[in-house]
Motif scaffolding. Structure first.
Motif, PDB file in Angstrom:
ATOM      1  N   PHE A 515       0.762  -1.215   0.156  1.00  0.00           N
ATOM      2  CA  PHE A 515       0.038   0.031   0.206  1.00  0.00           C
ATOM      3  C   PHE A 515       0.681   1.267  -0.063  1.00  0.00           C
ATOM      4  O   PHE A 515       0.489   2.258  -0.602  1.00  0.00           O
ATOM      5  CB  PHE A 515      -0.959   0.076   1.223  1.00  0.00           C
ATOM      6  N   ARG A 516       1.878   1.395   0.868  1.00  0.00           N
ATOM      7  CA  ARG A 516       2.733   2.420   0.939  1.00  0.00           C
ATOM      8  C   ARG A 516       3.516   2.624  -0.475  1.00  0.00           C
ATOM      9  O   ARG A 516       3.623   3.779  -1.045  1.00  0.00           O
ATOM     10  CB  ARG A 516       3.888   2.368   2.037  1.00  0.00           C
ATOM     11  N   ASP A 517       3.964   1.611  -1.048  1.00  0.00           N
ATOM     12  CA  ASP A 517       4.670   1.921  -2.300  1.00  0.00           C
ATOM     13  C   ASP A 517       3.589   2.381  -3.434  1.00  0.00           C
ATOM     14  O   ASP A 517       3.922   3.338  -4.323  1.00  0.00           O
ATOM     15  CB  ASP A 517       5.352   0.498  -2.855  1.00  0.00           C
ATOM     16  N   VAL A 518       2.563   1.712  -3.555  1.00  0.00           N
ATOM     17  CA  VAL A 518       1.263   2.351  -4.622  1.00  0.00           C
ATOM     18  C   VAL A 518       1.165   3.801  -4.263  1.00  0.00           C
ATOM     19  O   VAL A 518       1.125   4.545  -5.243  1.00  0.00           O
ATOM     20  CB  VAL A 518       0.217   1.444  -4.470  1.00  0.00           C
ATOM     21  N   GLU A 519       1.016   4.143  -3.000  1.00  0.00           N
ATOM     22  CA  GLU A 519       0.633   5.573  -2.604  1.00  0.00           C
ATOM     23  C   GLU A 519       1.911   6.432  -3.098  1.00  0.00           C
ATOM     24  O   GLU A 519       1.768   7.322  -3.410  1.00  0.00           O
ATOM     25  CB  GLU A 519       0.221   5.541  -1.305  1.00  0.00           C
ATOM     26  N   LEU A 520       3.082   6.009  -2.754  1.00  0.00           N
ATOM     27  CA  LEU A 520       4.347   6.638  -2.925  1.00  0.00           C
ATOM     28  C   LEU A 520       4.554   7.098  -4.423  1.00  0.00           C
ATOM     29  O   LEU A 520       4.718   8.174  -4.869  1.00  0.00           O
ATOM     30  CB  LEU A 520       5.326   6.109  -2.327  1.00  0.00           C
ATOM     31  N   ILE A 521       4.304   5.910  -5.166  1.00  0.00           N
ATOM     32  CA  ILE A 521       4.484   6.318  -6.681  1.00  0.00           C
ATOM     33  C   ILE A 521       3.313   6.939  -7.473  1.00  0.00           C
ATOM     34  O   ILE A 521       3.316   7.390  -8.542  1.00  0.00           O
ATOM     35  CB  ILE A 521       4.819   5.014  -7.318  1.00  0.00           C
ATOM     36  N   GLY A 522       2.253   6.988  -6.578  1.00  0.00           N
ATOM     37  CA  GLY A 522       1.221   7.939  -7.006  1.00  0.00           C
ATOM     38  C   GLY A 522       0.211   7.307  -7.969  1.00  0.00           C
ATOM     39  O   GLY A 522      -0.328   7.944  -8.926  1.00  0.00           O
ATOM     40  N   ILE A 523      -0.172   5.906  -8.289  1.00  0.00           N
ATOM     41  CA  ILE A 523      -1.041   5.287  -8.961  1.00  0.00           C
ATOM     42  C   ILE A 523      -2.451   5.860  -9.068  1.00  0.00           C
ATOM     43  O   ILE A 523      -2.858   5.776  -7.796  1.00  0.00           O
ATOM     44  CB  ILE A 523      -0.833   3.951  -9.221  1.00  0.00           C
ATOM     45  N   PRO A 524      -3.344   6.177  -9.764  1.00  0.00           N
ATOM     46  CA  PRO A 524      -4.530   6.879  -9.473  1.00  0.00           C
ATOM     47  C   PRO A 524      -5.562   6.073  -8.963  1.00  0.00           C
ATOM     48  O   PRO A 524      -6.106   6.434  -8.054  1.00  0.00           O
ATOM     49  CB  PRO A 524      -4.929   7.534 -11.065  1.00  0.00           C
ATOM     50  N   TYR A 525      -5.381   4.708  -9.291  1.00  0.00           N
ATOM     51  CA  TYR A 525      -6.560   3.796  -8.641  1.00  0.00           C
ATOM     52  C   TYR A 525      -5.805   2.568  -8.225  1.00  0.00           C
ATOM     53  O   TYR A 525      -4.768   2.021  -8.951  1.00  0.00           O
ATOM     54  CB  TYR A 525      -7.721   3.394  -9.679  1.00  0.00           C
TER      55      TYR A 525
END
Length: 569
Positions: A515-525
């Motif tokens: 979750f932290r990685d997906v939020e960090l790299i900023g993927i919209p969905y």
């Protein structure tokens, strides 16, 4: 793409040398790595974002009839010498010699090179032409900083228009201006189009596209009342009129042994800064020149360059000043200076009386100076820096000053380059006609960084959908669970068949890490597939921008996301 195959070296801690949000997040998110000062490697995620930015720019440039080229990055010195910029650009240009000793340059920009190509235009029927490219530029920045915002090697979309006359240039300029507004809107980058200086590019009308950011290095003066906006290199204001007393019949000397600055003279001798004349000494195209501004004002050097149409401007050395004026900085003035020393004064000093300035004797000043009576001003010009709160020149409302990043710049170049490089076409009357040019640039990696500066939160980047490295991330919770893995694989395949840009996080990592990685790299969905949800036939869909999560039946997830993406376009 599967995350297990993708190179994304995310970091948990901020890099110690990062001084801008975009620098910090692009390094932490595994988008870039520094090779040396001002030179960055773009890693796979950044390459994907860069490609999407370029696709948007390419679409809009093609839509206005511009044609794509790719020109060399290494140029012979002779072309730059013919335009005069081999000397005027100075140390910003990387120069080298080949094995035969020929002088070469790495392209700072490509006005000259595109103009050489235009020599094959023969007739007015060949015009107008609009040409563009994406090409690496090299600028020897003295102080690279802020990650991709100030570098020495970068990709520029530069385009050039060739028209028969000024009316044609007006049309090309407006086409590019409108295209740039569309480009930045599609990038999700709010910009302000402002009046600007053309600098070393030359030419007349110049507009910069500025994005507000604390990491920027440009100041924009803007009016909330009427919309006036200009870079500080061009900005003006309507200062209120000052009524001075009659002053003295002639300037009077007084000793100031312990006052060498504007502030010290104000504090120790009760001479307010606004009643002082600040004397600056510059070497302009090899000639010593005195530049006068009010004591509480600052000189904008680019205004000096533009006013004098100078090619080389620098502050004079202490030795040059001493030799010319007989005093050190801190006691300088323009009263009674030799005629061979030209004096340029800011408009705010016009008509002022009872002023104080240096006497060109160390530790001595003059009071009771009437500027137009006592100083032989050769030229008046707007030279000072506008500050917040001063009246707008158009409507009188108080002006704001914002820190910004320049993400685009368009110029009306005129015939500077076509004349210098001998470009001419046969006009409708058979007479020789020199085409008129425009130049239009967007820094690709700078735009990428500016988007991050604009779109982020405390968790990381929040990419706008149009430029995100991936549109959707399918996060698998429990990769060893056959049912979970199979459901995620099925959903991943459905999204790919829908031509959705999807990343499958199939790593054997803890949920918190994913979750932290997906939020960090900023993927919209983010679509989360886990055993708990699947027990009820559900997956979770989370929007990165808002954090809102909704449960959706697995069988409907692909269609649901497709509708979200369509609505967000």
């Amino acid at each position: 793409m599967r995350w297990s195959q993708l190179y994304v070296p995310t970091l948990r801690e901020d890099p110690a040398d990062a001084d801008a949000v975009s620098h910090r997040l692009l390094v932490r998110g595994g988008f870039v790595r520094q090779l040396m000062a001002g030179h960055y490697s773009l890693l796979p995620l950044a390459v994907r974002v860069r490609a999407k930015i370029m696709d948007i720019v390419r679409e809009e440039m093609t839509a206005i009839g511009s044609q794509e080229f790719v020109l060399p990055t290494m140029h012979p010195a002779e072309i730059w010498q013919r335009s005069g910029r081999w000397e005027s650009i100075g140390e910003e240009m990387f120069r080298l010699k080949d094995r035969k000793g020929a002088d070469l340059a790495l392209g700072v920009t490509h006005e000259e090179i595109f103009t050489v190509l235009s020599q094959e235009l023969r007739s007015y029927r060949d015009l107008p032409q609009m040409w563009f490219q994406f090409q690496t530029k090299f600028r020897d920045e003295p102080r690279p900083k802020s990650g991709l915002l100030r570098v020495r090697e970068f990709t520029m979309k530069d385009s050039y228009s060739f028209d028969l006359d000024e009316a044609g240039l007006d049309r090309s300029f407006q086409l590019h201006k409108a295209a740039y507004q569309r480009i930045f809107a599609r990038l999700g980058l709010p910009v302000l189009a402002v009046q600007a200086s053309s600098g070393t590019m030359g030419g007349s009308e110049s507009v910069e596209f500025m994005a507000a950011s604390a990491a920027g290095e440009d100041l924009v003066v803007r009016c909330p009342g009427c919309g006036y906006a200009a870079n500080t290199e061009k900005a003006m204001s309507a200062l209120p009129a000052v009524v001075d007393g009659p002053g003295l019949d002639a300037p009077e000397r007084f000793d100031t042994p312990d006052a060498r600055t504007i502030e010290e003279l104000a504090r120790r001798y009760d001479v307010p800064a606004e009643r002082q004349i600040k004397t600056l000494v510059y070497v302009v195209d090899g000639r010593l020149t005195l530049v006068l501004v009010r004591g509480d004002h600052s000189l904008v050097e680019q205004k000096l360059v533009d006013t004098l149409a100078a090619t080389a401007v620098r502050p004079a050395t202490a030795e040059e000043i001493e030799a010319a004026l007989g005093a050190s900085p801190g006691s300088l003035g323009a009263v009674g200076v030799a005629e061979e020393l030209p004096v340029l004064a800011d408009e705010a000093l016009r008509g002022r009386t009872d002023m104080t300035t240096g006497a060109n004797t160390d530790g001595v000043h003059l009071r009771g100076v009437s500027v137009e009576r006592d100083i032989a001003v050769r030229r008046w010009a707007d030279l000072r820096e506008v500050t917040a709160g001063e009246p707008c020149p158009d409507c009188g409302a108080p002006l704001d000053v914002a820190v910004t990043i320049e993400v685009g710049h368009i110029f009306k170049l005129g015939r500077k380059y076509t004349e210098a490089l001998g470009v001419a076409v046969a006009g409708a009357d058979g007479e020789r006609t020199v085409p008129i040019m425009g130049s239009y640039g967007i820094g690709v990696e700078r735009a990428l960084a500016a988007v991050v500066e604009t779109h982020h939160d405390d968790k990381g980047i929040v990419w706008p959908l149009a430029v995100a490295p991936f549109e959707v991330a399918v996060v698998v919770l429990g990769t060893k669970d056959e049912q979970v893995r199979a459901a995620a694989e099925t959903l991943y395949g459905q999204l790919r068949r829908e031509r959705i840009d999807v990343l499958l996080d199939d790593r054997d990592e803890r949920p918190g890490v994913k979750f932290r990685d997906v939020e960090l790299i900023g993927i919209p969905y983010r679509i989360t597939v886990g055993a708990r949800g699947l027990a009820d036939g559900l997956v979770e869909v989370t929007a990165r921008a808002t954090g809102e999560t909704e449960s959706v039946p697995l069988a409907e997830a692909a269609d649901h996301v497709r509708k979200l993406l369509t609505a967000a376009e």
